[in-house]
Design a protein around this motif. Structure first.
Motif, short mmCIF file in Angstrom:
data_model
loop_
_atom_site.label_atom_id
_atom_site.label_comp_id
_atom_site.label_asym_id
_atom_site.label_seq_id
_atom_site.Cartn_x
_atom_site.Cartn_y
_atom_site.Cartn_z
N GLY A 233 0.80 -1.21 0.00
CA GLY A 233 0.00 0.00 0.00
C GLY A 233 0.84 1.27 0.00
N GLY A 234 2.00 1.22 0.63
CA GLY A 234 2.85 2.40 0.71
C GLY A 234 3.31 2.90 -0.65
N VAL A 235 3.50 1.99 -1.58
CA VAL A 235 3.91 2.39 -2.94
C VAL A 235 2.77 3.15 -3.61
N ILE A 236 1.56 2.65 -3.44
CA ILE A 236 0.39 3.29 -4.05
C ILE A 236 0.16 4.66 -3.41
N PHE B 51 -7.83 1.70 -1.28
CA PHE B 51 -7.27 0.59 -2.04
C PHE B 51 -8.43 -0.24 -2.57
N ILE B 52 -8.61 -0.24 -3.88
CA ILE B 52 -9.81 -0.81 -4.47
C ILE B 52 -9.61 -2.25 -4.93
N ARG B 53 -8.47 -2.53 -5.55
CA ARG B 53 -8.16 -3.89 -5.99
C ARG B 53 -6.70 -4.20 -5.65
N PRO B 54 -6.40 -5.44 -5.29
CA PRO B 54 -5.00 -5.79 -5.09
C PRO B 54 -4.27 -5.83 -6.45
N VAL B 55 -3.01 -5.47 -6.45
CA VAL B 55 -2.19 -5.54 -7.67
C VAL B 55 -1.07 -6.53 -7.41
N SER B 56 -0.90 -7.47 -8.33
CA SER B 56 0.14 -8.45 -8.07
C SER B 56 1.29 -8.40 -9.06
N GLN B 57 1.17 -7.62 -10.12
CA GLN B 57 2.30 -7.55 -11.06
C GLN B 57 2.19 -6.33 -11.96
N GLY B 58 3.34 -5.98 -12.58
CA GLY B 58 3.36 -4.94 -13.60
C GLY B 58 3.45 -3.53 -13.08
N THR B 59 3.14 -2.58 -13.97
CA THR B 59 3.25 -1.16 -13.68
C THR B 59 1.86 -0.61 -13.38
N VAL C 84 6.79 11.64 3.90
CA VAL C 84 7.53 11.00 5.00
C VAL C 84 6.57 10.68 6.14
N ILE C 85 5.71 11.63 6.44
CA ILE C 85 4.74 11.43 7.52
C ILE C 85 3.76 10.32 7.16
N SER C 86 3.29 10.31 5.92
CA SER C 86 2.38 9.24 5.47
C SER C 86 3.04 7.87 5.59
N SER C 87 4.29 7.78 5.15
CA SER C 87 4.98 6.49 5.20
C SER C 87 5.20 6.04 6.64
N LEU C 88 5.49 7.00 7.50
CA LEU C 88 5.69 6.68 8.92
C LEU C 88 4.39 6.12 9.52
N ILE C 89 3.27 6.76 9.21
CA ILE C 89 1.98 6.29 9.73
C ILE C 89 1.63 4.92 9.15
N ASP D 150 -8.04 1.34 3.25
CA ASP D 150 -8.10 2.79 3.34
C ASP D 150 -6.97 3.30 4.23
N LEU D 151 -6.33 4.37 3.80
CA LEU D 151 -5.33 5.05 4.63
C LEU D 151 -5.59 6.54 4.57
#
Lengths: 131, 131, 131, 131
Positions: free
Chosen positions: C32-35, C72-80, D34-39, D67-68
């Motif tokens: 989730g952090g990437v998104i 987060f609506i759908r899980p993503v498992s591969q790609g861009t 940074v704050i979002s990633s920390l949380i 949800d975040l």
């Protein structure tokens, strides 16, 4: 809708809503709209006695809602629910407030938060015109 | 509160609320609670005719609110406001819906979104007991 | 983290993030952090070329984050994954922006929104002092 | 990014992030990302040692972000920030968690919350296929 404001101070409020048959969903669970209204009302009252709002109003300004959020944590099927609202941060431009809703037996039913913005009179007039 | 559901289909709805003097704040701006209720009602109706809800209800289950959020984008000072709600993602466990509220002249007044969870009958009974 | 800003205009941006093994959770789902970072970056870039920000910066002011939300609506498992961000409302005090994240095959993966506040230089100095 | 998890227990965590010049925005304020990633990190660690997650993983399931949300309460211009995350409600299907971020001198900098959903193995496989 059975909303009651029980107590108010500068930066906090206590309010309640009572469960009635006509407010329930088919599954016997209190309608989310009642909880949202309770949180909305509770937070608005927590702002009411603050110096910042008094100051703004004296100048013809207002605190305007930017955002309201409600998280439904547990279903409620009977009785009265209570909302404790408080201001988390009272900045000059932005106010953050939060609320916790509990059932009669003290369990958390919902949590909510709101963001308000201080709008001076000049800005209100412009927004209404431009709208 | 003057809420009207104008049209409903599977996954969408159209609703409206009319501005009345008694719903306004001191600054002449429509109360946030009216907009929140309109969004809440609009999204609930968008869910109503979906196959997923029909299926859940047939089994004694329900769609239960997890989260409701309202962003107030522009103040509204007069007239009727309209809410277009639609389902963004109808998963087996989680449903995401969104709503856009516009004023009579087509300007965006607010945006909202909600998350619902599908709860089977067995789970509802357990939650009500445990509560 | 593999974030790339692909295109930017006044009020919008396109950005992407690529799925790498080290960014996945145990279940093989993109973290989730990437998104969240992709949405945060995309929205920040959508603001970058607006006249409002240019004007604020010329005066020594800034647009400051008030709120960031990711669904987060759908899980993503591969790609861009791709993020389209746009400004929904650019007010003098408050800016609302939204973003939609889609997978390579065009399905919605996440939705996000942010609220920014315009802070003049005088206010920034005061906040840093008072902090 | 300088994130450190300081302590973890079942249902809570403590983490920190340090302010570095390269993480600041033009106005000298710590970047919201940074704050979002920390949380995000803090809340994920609060979930890690719970019985519910252990149980789910044993069955091949997972807790998946729904949800975040991050509210930026005060700008931070220097030093280390600390995140206290805790689970507010650990239901069978839905988990609610919250986090408060404070600066070195104990002032609130940000608040965040997250919703997670318990997904059994069968559901994960289906979602990845259908995606």
């Amino acid at each position: 809708m059975g909303l009651r404001v029980l107590d108010v101070g500068p930066g906090w409020s206590k309010a309640s809503a009572s469960h009635r048959e006509d407010l329930t969903q088919p599954a016997g669970i209190m309608h989310g709209g009642v909880i949202s209204s309770l949180i909305d009302t509770g937070i608005a009252h927590a702002l009411m006695m603050t110096d910042r709002l008094t100051e703004l109003r004296r100048e013809g300004g207002a605190l305007v809602s930017v955002d309201l959020r409600v998280k439904f944590i547990r279903p409620v099927s009977q009785g009265t629910i209570f909302c404790d609202a408080k201001i988390v941060r009272l900045g000059r431009q932005i106010v953050h407030a939060e609320a916790v809703v509990t059932s009669e037996d003290g369990k958390e039913v919902a949590r909510g938060d709101a963001i308000y913005m201080a709008v001076p009179q000049s800005q209100i007039e412009r927004q209404i015109e431009q709208n």
